[in-house]
Motif scaffolding. Structure first.
Motif, PDB file in Angstrom:
ATOM      1  N   GLY A  36       7.264  -2.653  10.166  1.00 33.03           N
ATOM      2  CA  GLY A  36       8.156  -1.499  10.133  1.00 33.03           C
ATOM      3  C   GLY A  36       7.403  -0.293   9.604  1.00 33.03           C
ATOM      4  N   SER A  37       7.938   0.318   8.561  1.00 33.82           N
ATOM      5  CA  SER A  37       7.276   1.486   7.978  1.00 33.82           C
ATOM      6  C   SER A  37       6.366   1.111   6.809  1.00 33.82           C
ATOM      7  N   LYS A  38       6.298  -0.154   6.481  1.00 34.92           N
ATOM      8  CA  LYS A  38       5.468  -0.636   5.364  1.00 34.92           C
ATOM      9  C   LYS A  38       4.148  -1.207   5.876  1.00 34.92           C
ATOM     10  N   LEU A  39       3.098  -0.999   5.098  1.00 36.06           N
ATOM     11  CA  LEU A  39       1.800  -1.581   5.379  1.00 36.06           C
ATOM     12  C   LEU A  39       1.385  -2.455   4.210  1.00 36.06           C
ATOM     13  N   PHE A  40       0.738  -3.567   4.513  1.00 39.52           N
ATOM     14  CA  PHE A  40       0.278  -4.510   3.513  1.00 39.52           C
ATOM     15  C   PHE A  40      -1.200  -4.775   3.760  1.00 39.52           C
ATOM     16  N   LYS A  41      -1.938  -4.941   2.670  1.00 35.42           N
ATOM     17  CA  LYS A  41      -3.378  -5.154   2.782  1.00 35.42           C
ATOM     18  C   LYS A  41      -3.742  -6.459   2.084  1.00 35.42           C
ATOM     19  N   GLN A  82      -3.242   3.614   2.303  1.00 40.03           N
ATOM     20  CA  GLN A  82      -3.576   4.352   1.081  1.00 40.03           C
ATOM     21  C   GLN A  82      -2.540   5.445   0.785  1.00 40.03           C
ATOM     22  N   MET A  83      -2.064   6.124   1.806  1.00 40.45           N
ATOM     23  CA  MET A  83      -1.054   7.176   1.617  1.00 40.45           C
ATOM     24  C   MET A  83       0.241   6.581   1.088  1.00 40.45           C
ATOM     25  N   GLN A  84       0.536   5.386   1.466  1.00 40.45           N
ATOM     26  CA  GLN A  84       1.774   4.723   1.054  1.00 40.45           C
ATOM     27  C   GLN A  84       1.748   4.368  -0.433  1.00 40.45           C
ATOM     28  N   ILE A  85       0.573   4.106  -0.995  1.00 34.70           N
ATOM     29  CA  ILE A  85       0.521   3.669  -2.386  1.00 34.70           C
ATOM     30  C   ILE A  85       0.272   4.806  -3.375  1.00 34.70           C
TER      31      ILE A  85
END
Length: 86
Positions: A36-41, A82-85
């Motif tokens: 969705g709109s979330k990213l996980f690394k 990176q922008m998300q965190i």
């Protein structure tokens, strides 16, 4: 068996651009997963035989699960992460 003369990193992704992989060695890779709109690394360091097989399968693009990706595609996903965190 993994060809030790390969140049790393190697970039792969799933069809549909939902996960991007940077394979750093026959023993490690980084994944950026988009849900969705979330990213996980995730950082993965192979410790068991199934982990080593997974990395080899990614490199060899076994069973059409993975396709070629570019450094730019991986870097763009990483920037979004990176922008998300921040």
């Amino acid at each position: 068996m993994v060809n030790e003369t390969l140049e790393y990193p190697i970039y792969r992704k799933y069809v549909g651009d939902r996960s991007f992989f940077r394979i750093d060695s026959p023993k490690s890779f980084e994944e950026i997963q988009i849900m969705g709109s979330k990213l996980f690394k995730y950082q993965v360091l192979a410790k068991t035989l199934p982990d080593f097989h997974l990395i080899n399968d990614m490199i060899q693009k076994e069973n059409d699960h993975w396709v070629e990706a570019s450094k730019e595609e991986f870097d763009n996903a990483n920037k979004r992460y990176q922008m998300q965190i921040i």
